[in-house]
Motif scaffolding. Structure first.
Motif, PDB file in Angstrom:
ATOM      1  N   ILE A  26     -10.320  57.475 -73.654  1.00 57.36           N
ATOM      2  CA  ILE A  26     -11.861  57.382 -74.346  1.00 57.36           C
ATOM      3  C   ILE A  26     -12.006  58.687 -74.822  1.00 57.36           C
ATOM      4  O   ILE A  26     -11.887  59.545 -74.143  1.00 57.36           O
ATOM      5  CB  ILE A  26     -12.866  56.908 -73.187  1.00 57.36           C
ATOM      6  N   PHE A  27     -12.477  58.972 -76.165  1.00 56.40           N
ATOM      7  CA  PHE A  27     -12.607  59.961 -76.812  1.00 56.40           C
ATOM      8  C   PHE A  27     -14.382  60.175 -76.834  1.00 56.40           C
ATOM      9  O   PHE A  27     -14.860  59.108 -77.519  1.00 56.40           O
ATOM     10  CB  PHE A  27     -12.206  59.696 -78.415  1.00 56.40           C
ATOM     11  N   GLY A  91     -16.141  56.837 -77.690  1.00 56.76           N
ATOM     12  CA  GLY A  91     -17.147  56.620 -76.813  1.00 56.76           C
ATOM     13  C   GLY A  91     -18.565  56.198 -77.518  1.00 56.76           C
ATOM     14  O   GLY A  91     -18.813  56.179 -78.617  1.00 56.76           O
ATOM     15  N   GLU A  92     -19.232  55.545 -76.728  1.00 53.29           N
ATOM     16  CA  GLU A  92     -20.478  54.886 -77.433  1.00 53.29           C
ATOM     17  C   GLU A  92     -21.712  55.914 -77.992  1.00 53.29           C
ATOM     18  O   GLU A  92     -22.226  55.585 -78.779  1.00 53.29           O
ATOM     19  CB  GLU A  92     -21.364  54.164 -76.275  1.00 53.29           C
ATOM     20  N   GLN A  97     -18.489  59.385 -87.964  1.00 54.83           N
ATOM     21  CA  GLN A  97     -18.044  60.704 -88.820  1.00 54.83           C
ATOM     22  C   GLN A  97     -16.459  60.216 -88.851  1.00 54.83           C
ATOM     23  O   GLN A  97     -15.819  59.461 -88.328  1.00 54.83           O
ATOM     24  CB  GLN A  97     -18.557  61.760 -87.998  1.00 54.83           C
ATOM     25  N   TYR A  98     -15.844  61.591 -89.269  1.00 47.93           N
ATOM     26  CA  TYR A  98     -14.395  61.608 -89.512  1.00 47.93           C
ATOM     27  C   TYR A  98     -13.860  62.176 -88.316  1.00 47.93           C
ATOM     28  O   TYR A  98     -14.336  63.236 -87.946  1.00 47.93           O
ATOM     29  CB  TYR A  98     -13.887  62.192 -90.909  1.00 47.93           C
ATOM     30  N   LEU A  99     -12.980  61.552 -87.774  1.00 46.25           N
ATOM     31  CA  LEU A  99     -12.013  62.391 -86.774  1.00 46.25           C
ATOM     32  C   LEU A  99     -10.801  62.725 -87.547  1.00 46.25           C
ATOM     33  O   LEU A  99     -10.210  62.179 -88.656  1.00 46.25           O
ATOM     34  CB  LEU A  99     -11.378  61.479 -85.595  1.00 46.25           C
ATOM     35  N   ILE A 145     -14.531  56.833 -88.130  1.00 50.18           N
ATOM     36  CA  ILE A 145     -14.806  55.775 -86.828  1.00 50.18           C
ATOM     37  C   ILE A 145     -16.129  55.785 -86.761  1.00 50.18           C
ATOM     38  O   ILE A 145     -17.204  56.200 -87.288  1.00 50.18           O
ATOM     39  CB  ILE A 145     -14.461  56.755 -85.777  1.00 50.18           C
ATOM     40  N   HIS A 146     -16.275  54.708 -85.891  1.00 52.26           N
ATOM     41  CA  HIS A 146     -17.856  54.411 -85.340  1.00 52.26           C
ATOM     42  C   HIS A 146     -17.961  54.396 -83.869  1.00 52.26           C
ATOM     43  O   HIS A 146     -16.722  54.203 -83.027  1.00 52.26           O
ATOM     44  CB  HIS A 146     -18.104  53.130 -85.814  1.00 52.26           C
TER      45      HIS A 146
END
Length: 665
Positions: A26-27, A91-92, A97-99, A145-146
């Protein structure tokens, strides 16, 4: 949200053999390494949907290679292609944004997908060697990502060129902005470090080019060059920033050259700096081996070189330990700069050792920046030490100059005294030389007179012996023959000695002209055939000519041939054989005379071409031998600009080979 749960569902609740035991990463916003278990499917390039259908797979820990992975009951080995994939959950609390994912350098070809989207590629991956174009590159790929997203990273990897295959190192995941800023800062610092190292290297090289005895400056240049090559081909590959079109082959060869050179050039530098504590032959041996392997690396394919690199890593470790021990000895002996340098050397050695062990998965990798810091610290200390040595030498030079000025004054006075004494001695030597030259002239004159005066009585004795021959019988006749032989031998010796004296004169000149080599050969064959028949010796003559007309001195060549053939017949017993060969090829005249006679022992061969030498072998039929024939031959061969060689064993005959470079028409 429901769609994301549907994507996540097969990952969380898949089959027990695959996804049931897999816990997605989980990021949460902090930088993470995607290490640990990855899924590996060999011999297939799976699409994203295919990875969600629980395919047959192997689990592999990253960082590592796929070489020892068991697939279908067998080890994968080095070469092949396959799919790596791993799933993470965003993660919630993460805003849209961009990873960015950082993929370290690997000597393979791959494509990287984030779910179904292709986000990056290095080289061209394929299912066989012809379809694959390998490349080494360090890349950072970004994607949007979202919160709550599930992202599956899929690598299509192929390797048909390196001895290690697969995803070598764990990729890094972070926000694009944070990761890019960190990478840009690190690259800038590394390029500054590399630039400073190269500037120091060029400075020391300029010192060496101006003063060739400063070998330590040249070895320092090689140290900086090898370490710079290592730094630009590891980590984030600064060489790609500097030279974007660098090929896979060039990059691998540069890396391997740096590995081969790094240990031996340090050994040569430290041996030059502290010679009493480093064995010269060991250091030179390291240098010769490094040079040979460097040439080998430049010539052969990197794939071949890679097979010896693991052994060379071990060899470099032993070199490092040996240099450390020698430096400790120098530090204990309080040699200038040894203690100071020991700290920097140890830092660089440990940094490079950490990189070596971590890149081979022996220990965890802490940070590649450790190697940059260790190497920079070591190079800085080397520069300080060399600067200190130069300053120390400059101070010593000033003191020495003052002392030399004083000594020079004393020497000038001494030189004046000795010059006067030498002048007197030179006058005495010149006088003695004049007397010696006069004595030599008188000796030559006396020899000529004696030779001339001896010829007449010897000729008279020979003539009288011939007249008495018919009237004498029995033992008296034998004595008369002995007298005749002595006079003949005496006259032959006088004639040979007179001729040799003429040949040895500096003003003796050969008279070269064009003549028919075939006619020359036939004349010699006919003349010596009769002489050989008298002793029942078989004379074998052969001729091999590419050009019959040659330019040389036929008289001198004739005398050489006569002496060699007559000697061969003299020292060959009845029933023996003599081979006479003459050839003319590629502008070379080769004359070979070989017999199966008495031959020469090793002692004879050292003096066979000297004057008046008494050898172990004697003529087989009591023929005369003055000991001058071969000396005349050697002198005449050298006058023609040729060489003569002898091959012989005692009792097995002798072979004389004369080689003469002929003049062109």
């Amino acid at each position: 949200m429901i769609q994301r749960l549907l994507i996540l569902f097969p990952i969380l609740f898949g089959s027990l053999s695959s996804h049931a035991q897999e816990t997605p990463i989980i990021f949460e916003g902090d930088e993470i390494y995607l290490k640990g278990e990855w899924n590996l499917v060999m011999n297939s390039f799976l699409s994203y949907p295919e990875t969600t259908k629980s395919p047959d797979k192997a689990e592999i820990d990253i960082p590592s290679t796929w070489n020892n992975v068991i697939w279908n009951g067998e080890k994968v080995g080095s070469f092949g292609f396959g799919t790596y994939y791993k799933t993470i959950v965003i993660g919630e609390d993460i805003s849209t944004q961009y990873l960015a994912i950082e993929v370290p350098e690997v000597s393979i070809a791959y494509r990287l997908y984030a779910n179904e989207k292709l986000i990056g590629q290095v080289g061209v991956p394929g299912k066989n060697k012809s379809q694959t174009r390998p490349k080494i590159d360090f890349q950072v790929y970004d994607f949007e990502i979202h919160a709550g997203d599930t992202v599956t990273f899929t690598f299509h990897i192929s390797n048909f060129s390196n001895q290690s295959g697969g995803l070598w190192y764990a990729p890094k995941l972070a926000y694009k902005k944070d990761l890019q800023e960190k990478i840009d800062l690190n690259r800038s610092l590394k390029l500054i470090i590399i630039g400073c190292i190269l500037i120091g290297a060029l400075f020391q090289l300029s010192i060496f080019l101006r003063k060739r005895n400063e070998k330590s400056a040249f070895y320092f240049f090689l140290i900086c060059l090898s370490l710079s090559m290592l730094l630009v081909t590891r980590g984030d590959l600064p060489i790609i920033d500097l030279f974007p079109k660098t090929s896979w082959v060039a990059l691998k060869k540069t890396l391997y050259l740096s590995i081969i050179l790094i240990g031996p050039v340090n050994a040569l530098f430290l041996r030059e700096t502290f010679p009493k504590f480093f064995h010269k032959k060991i250091a030179n041996g390291m240098g010769v081996l490094a040079l040979a392997l460097s040439l080998f690396t430049l010539v052969v394919s990197p794939r071949i070189t890679y097979s010896i690199i693991p052994f060379y890593h071990v060899y470099n470790v032993f070199i490092g330990i040996y240099l450390f021990v020698c430096l400790v000895r120098a530090a204990i002996a309080n040699r200038f700069g040894a203690r100071f340098l020991l700290v920097g050397y140890l830092a660089a050695f440990l940094a490079v050792l950490h990189d070596l062990l971590s890149s081979n998965y022996v220990i965890p990798a802490f940070s590649f920046d450790m190697m940059h810091a260790g190497i920079a610290f070591y190079i800085l200390q080397l520069m300080f030490m060399l600067t200190g040595r130069y300053l120390f030498a400059l101070e010593g030079k000033e003191q020495l100059s003052a002392h030399l000025e004083k000594v020079n004054k004393e020497l000038e006075e001494m030189v004046d005294r000795r010059t006067k004494a030498l002048k007197d001695k030179n006058e005495i030597i010149e006088l003695k030389n004049a007397e010696l030259e006069q004595a030599m002239k008188e000796k030559d004159h006396l020899m000529a007179v004696v030779a001339h005066d001896l010829k007449a009585p010897l000729s008279s004795i020979q003539g009288i012996s011939e007249l008495m021959k018919s009237d004498l019988k029995g033992q008296t006749a034998e004595f008369n023959e002995m007298i005749k032989k002595v006079t003949v031998d005496g006259r032959a010796m006088i004639e040979n000695l007179t001729e040799l004296k003429v040949f040895e004169q500096d003003d003796f000149e050969v008279n070269k002209s064009s003549f028919d080599l075939a006619d020359f050969f036939e004349q010699k064959k006919i003349a010596f055939h009769q002489l050989a028949e008298k002793k029942d010796i078989q004379l074998n003559a052969s001729l091999d000519l590419s050009n019959k007309q040659v330019i040389s001195d036929s008289n001198v060549l004739g005398r050489i041939t006569d002496n060699l053939l007559s000697n061969a017949i003299k020292f060959t017993s009845r029933g023996g054989k003599v081979d006479f060969n003459l050839s003319n090829k590629n502008g070379m005249l080769v004359l070979c005379v070989e017999d199966n006679g008495l031959g020469f022992n090793d002692k004879d061969k050292t003096k066979v071409f000297q004057k008046f030498q008494r050898l172990s072998s004697r003529p087989t039929a009591g023929e005369s031998s003055a000991g001058l024939g071969l000396s005349i031959v050697k002198t005449l061969v050298e006058k023609l600009g040729g060489t003569i060689a002898l091959e012989s064993e005692k009792g097995k005959g002798a072979k004389f080979t004369v080689s003469i470079l002929l003049d062109q028409k």
